[in-house]
Design a protein around this motif. Sequence first.
Motif, mmCIF file in Angstrom:
data_model
loop_
_atom_site.group_PDB
_atom_site.id
_atom_site.type_symbol
_atom_site.label_atom_id
_atom_site.label_comp_id
_atom_site.label_asym_id
_atom_site.label_seq_id
_atom_site.Cartn_x
_atom_site.Cartn_y
_atom_site.Cartn_z
ATOM 1 N N ALA A 153 0.832 -1.200 0.000
ATOM 2 C CA ALA A 153 0.000 0.000 0.000
ATOM 3 C C ALA A 153 0.869 1.253 0.000
ATOM 4 C CB ALA A 153 -0.914 0.005 1.219
ATOM 5 N N ARG A 154 0.486 2.234 -0.797
ATOM 6 C CA ARG A 154 1.237 3.490 -0.816
ATOM 7 C C ARG A 154 0.936 4.320 0.421
ATOM 8 N NH1 ARG A 154 0.918 5.685 -7.101
ATOM 9 N NH2 ARG A 154 1.970 3.880 -8.056
ATOM 10 N N GLU A 155 -0.303 4.255 0.872
ATOM 11 C CA GLU A 155 -0.718 4.967 2.084
ATOM 12 C C GLU A 155 -1.021 3.958 3.168
ATOM 13 O OE1 GLU A 155 -1.000 8.121 3.028
ATOM 14 O OE2 GLU A 155 -0.204 8.937 1.165
ATOM 15 N N THR A 156 -0.537 4.192 4.360
ATOM 16 C CA THR A 156 -0.793 3.264 5.463
ATOM 17 C C THR A 156 -1.577 3.939 6.576
ATOM 18 O OG1 THR A 156 1.379 3.786 6.402
ATOM 19 C CG2 THR A 156 1.232 1.857 4.970
ATOM 20 N N GLN A 157 -2.381 4.907 6.194
ATOM 21 C CA GLN A 157 -3.255 5.584 7.144
ATOM 22 C C GLN A 157 -4.704 5.406 6.687
ATOM 23 O OE1 GLN A 157 -2.095 7.027 9.967
ATOM 24 N NE2 GLN A 157 -0.002 6.489 9.345
ATOM 25 N N GLY A 158 -5.597 5.288 7.650
ATOM 26 C CA GLY A 158 -7.013 5.183 7.317
ATOM 27 C C GLY A 158 -7.392 3.798 6.823
ATOM 28 N N ASN A 159 -8.521 3.736 6.132
ATOM 29 C CA ASN A 159 -9.063 2.460 5.663
ATOM 30 C C ASN A 159 -8.562 2.168 4.260
ATOM 31 O OD1 ASN A 159 -10.574 0.138 5.472
ATOM 32 N ND2 ASN A 159 -12.442 1.200 4.853
ATOM 33 N N TYR A 160 -7.412 1.491 4.157
ATOM 34 C CA TYR A 160 -6.822 1.194 2.866
ATOM 35 C C TYR A 160 -6.799 -0.316 2.629
ATOM 36 C CZ TYR A 160 -2.663 0.094 5.651
ATOM 37 O OH TYR A 160 -1.797 -0.435 6.568
ATOM 38 N N SER A 161 -6.569 -0.700 1.373
ATOM 39 C CA SER A 161 -6.523 -2.110 1.015
ATOM 40 C C SER A 161 -5.158 -2.452 0.428
ATOM 41 C CB SER A 161 -7.634 -2.438 0.017
ATOM 42 O OG SER A 161 -7.716 -3.840 -0.192
ATOM 43 N N VAL A 162 -4.902 -3.739 0.290
ATOM 44 C CA VAL A 162 -3.648 -4.234 -0.273
ATOM 45 C C VAL A 162 -3.980 -5.276 -1.339
ATOM 46 C CG1 VAL A 162 -1.449 -5.390 0.189
ATOM 47 C CG2 VAL A 162 -2.455 -3.885 1.926
ATOM 48 N N SER A 163 -3.413 -5.105 -2.514
ATOM 49 C CA SER A 163 -3.638 -6.053 -3.606
ATOM 50 C C SER A 163 -2.675 -7.233 -3.458
ATOM 51 C CB SER A 163 -3.418 -5.360 -4.952
ATOM 52 O OG SER A 163 -3.559 -6.275 -6.016
ATOM 53 N N HIS A 164 -3.219 -8.446 -3.443
ATOM 54 C CA HIS A 164 -2.365 -9.627 -3.258
ATOM 55 C C HIS A 164 -2.944 -10.824 -3.990
ATOM 56 C CE1 HIS A 164 -5.088 -11.608 -0.310
ATOM 57 N NE2 HIS A 164 -5.404 -10.369 0.003
ATOM 58 N N SER A 165 -2.112 -11.823 -4.216
ATOM 59 C CA SER A 165 -2.511 -13.048 -4.899
ATOM 60 C C SER A 165 -3.427 -13.882 -4.011
ATOM 61 C CB SER A 165 -1.263 -13.871 -5.263
ATOM 62 O OG SER A 165 -1.620 -15.155 -5.741
ATOM 63 N N GLY A 166 -4.338 -14.600 -4.646
ATOM 64 C CA GLY A 166 -5.191 -15.524 -3.911
ATOM 65 C C GLY A 166 -4.646 -16.939 -3.900
ATOM 66 N N ASN A 167 -3.486 -17.147 -4.532
ATOM 67 C CA ASN A 167 -2.881 -18.481 -4.561
ATOM 68 C C ASN A 167 -2.143 -18.780 -3.264
ATOM 69 O OD1 ASN A 167 -3.823 -18.708 -7.182
ATOM 70 N ND2 ASN A 167 -1.852 -18.163 -8.110
ATOM 71 N N LEU A 168 -1.850 -20.063 -3.041
ATOM 72 C CA LEU A 168 -1.116 -20.508 -1.867
ATOM 73 C C LEU A 168 0.112 -21.285 -2.326
ATOM 74 C CD1 LEU A 168 -4.435 -21.029 -1.401
ATOM 75 C CD2 LEU A 168 -3.637 -21.389 0.922
ATOM 76 N N ALA A 169 1.164 -21.265 -1.511
ATOM 77 C CA ALA A 169 2.406 -21.971 -1.831
ATOM 78 C C ALA A 169 2.537 -23.207 -0.955
ATOM 79 C CB ALA A 169 3.615 -21.054 -1.624
ATOM 80 N N LEU A 170 3.017 -24.287 -1.562
ATOM 81 C CA LEU A 170 3.232 -25.539 -0.852
ATOM 82 C C LEU A 170 4.726 -25.740 -0.644
ATOM 83 C CD1 LEU A 170 1.886 -28.145 0.255
ATOM 84 C CD2 LEU A 170 2.232 -29.154 -2.021
ATOM 85 N N VAL A 171 5.144 -25.786 0.624
ATOM 86 C CA VAL A 171 6.561 -25.933 0.983
ATOM 87 C C VAL A 171 6.752 -27.283 1.666
ATOM 88 C CG1 VAL A 171 8.462 -24.988 2.353
ATOM 89 C CG2 VAL A 171 6.871 -23.443 1.180
ATOM 90 N N ALA A 172 7.725 -28.037 1.189
ATOM 91 C CA ALA A 172 7.982 -29.396 1.677
ATOM 92 C C ALA A 172 8.818 -29.380 2.949
ATOM 93 C CB ALA A 172 8.677 -30.208 0.588
ATOM 94 N N PRO A 173 8.899 -30.519 3.639
ATOM 95 C CA PRO A 173 9.687 -30.604 4.881
ATOM 96 C C PRO A 173 11.167 -30.311 4.714
ATOM 97 C CG PRO A 173 8.142 -32.429 4.776
ATOM 98 C CD PRO A 173 8.105 -31.750 3.439
ATOM 99 N N ASP A 174 11.682 -30.358 3.478
ATOM 100 C CA ASP A 174 13.085 -29.992 3.283
ATOM 101 C C ASP A 174 13.257 -28.482 3.096
ATOM 102 O OD1 ASP A 174 12.075 -29.612 0.751
ATOM 103 O OD2 ASP A 174 13.430 -31.008 -0.260
ATOM 104 N N GLY A 175 12.162 -27.730 3.241
ATOM 105 C CA GLY A 175 12.224 -26.274 3.160
ATOM 106 C C GLY A 175 12.203 -25.715 1.759
ATOM 107 N N THR A 176 11.867 -26.534 0.762
ATOM 108 C CA THR A 176 11.831 -26.054 -0.617
ATOM 109 C C THR A 176 10.397 -25.847 -1.091
ATOM 110 O OG1 THR A 176 11.811 -28.293 -1.575
ATOM 111 C CG2 THR A 176 13.966 -27.267 -1.180
#
Length: 202
Positions: A153-176
């Motif tokens: 967000a360019r402004e961090t005051q008041g009622n603002y929103s943040v644009s972000h992906s709706g996808n999720l990342a899958l990380v394995a037990p080896d940290g990759t």
Amino acid sequence: MFDVLPRGLLIVLLALAGPSFALDREALLDEANLLLLPRERALPSIELIDQNGQPFNTDALRGRWHILFFGFTACPDICPTTLSDMRRLFGRLPAETREQLQLVLVSADPARDTPQQLKTYLDYYRAGFGGLTGEMQQLQRLSKALGLPFVPARETQGNYSVSHSGNLALVAPDGTLRGHIRAPLNLEGLQQALPQVIESER
């Protein structure tokens, strides 16, 4: 008979039928909107803070499977929907699969998402979900490494929103990084696919 059944129902029926019906792995992953990378991708060492106010390094992702996504606690739609869906999914997974999985919300809005704010927000779902926040530079490094973009967000005051992906990342037990769960979430497909992906790594 099978050619008149919806694809999702067919996959569930075949899974219930037992090993005599070998499920096509690619079809199963496709049904789950789960895209596995052709080669695992190492993650950089990044210092953040968890929802309990404790230092967190991405090296701590080792040891179990993690599903991470970027969002923020003031998000009006994507984040609460994702958390609610994942709570339902985790409740449907076999116990042995659920025990190996941890869901983590990574903040794309560190100006408002203090550790306490994350903890209060995630506790509402009563599902043991984790949260991470920290300096914007470090959050952006992790965002890039996971392939989950967001626009600060360019402004961090008041009622603002943040644009972000709706996808999720899958990380394995080896940290990759092993892949992405693409939005919209298909809970039935993920219920079938995730145990197979996890079991294949054992």
